[in-house]
Scaffold this motif. Sequence first.
Motif: not given
Length: 76
Positions: A2-8, A43-51
């Motif tokens: 997911i993107t930063g925009e999607q999180i917001r 980038s480089g945040q797969a585990r955090i983005l998944d959570a």
Amino acid sequence: MITGEQIRAARAMLKWTADDLAKKSEIGVATIRRLEAMNGLPSGQARILDAIQKTLEEGGVEFIGTPDHQPGVRLK
């Protein structure tokens, strides 16, 4: 992913603060805010983005598209 925009957008749809998402996902609020400030796919945040994605989906949103093609969010 997911993107930063999607999180917001997802957080706004659920009416959650950054603190709410941090507590529910067990990710630091500073990390949430940093990821949300990024455009596109962090980038480089797969585990955090998944959570974060799992927590937001459990909250009632669905992520649509891909990071490169029409990324979006909608309520389930």
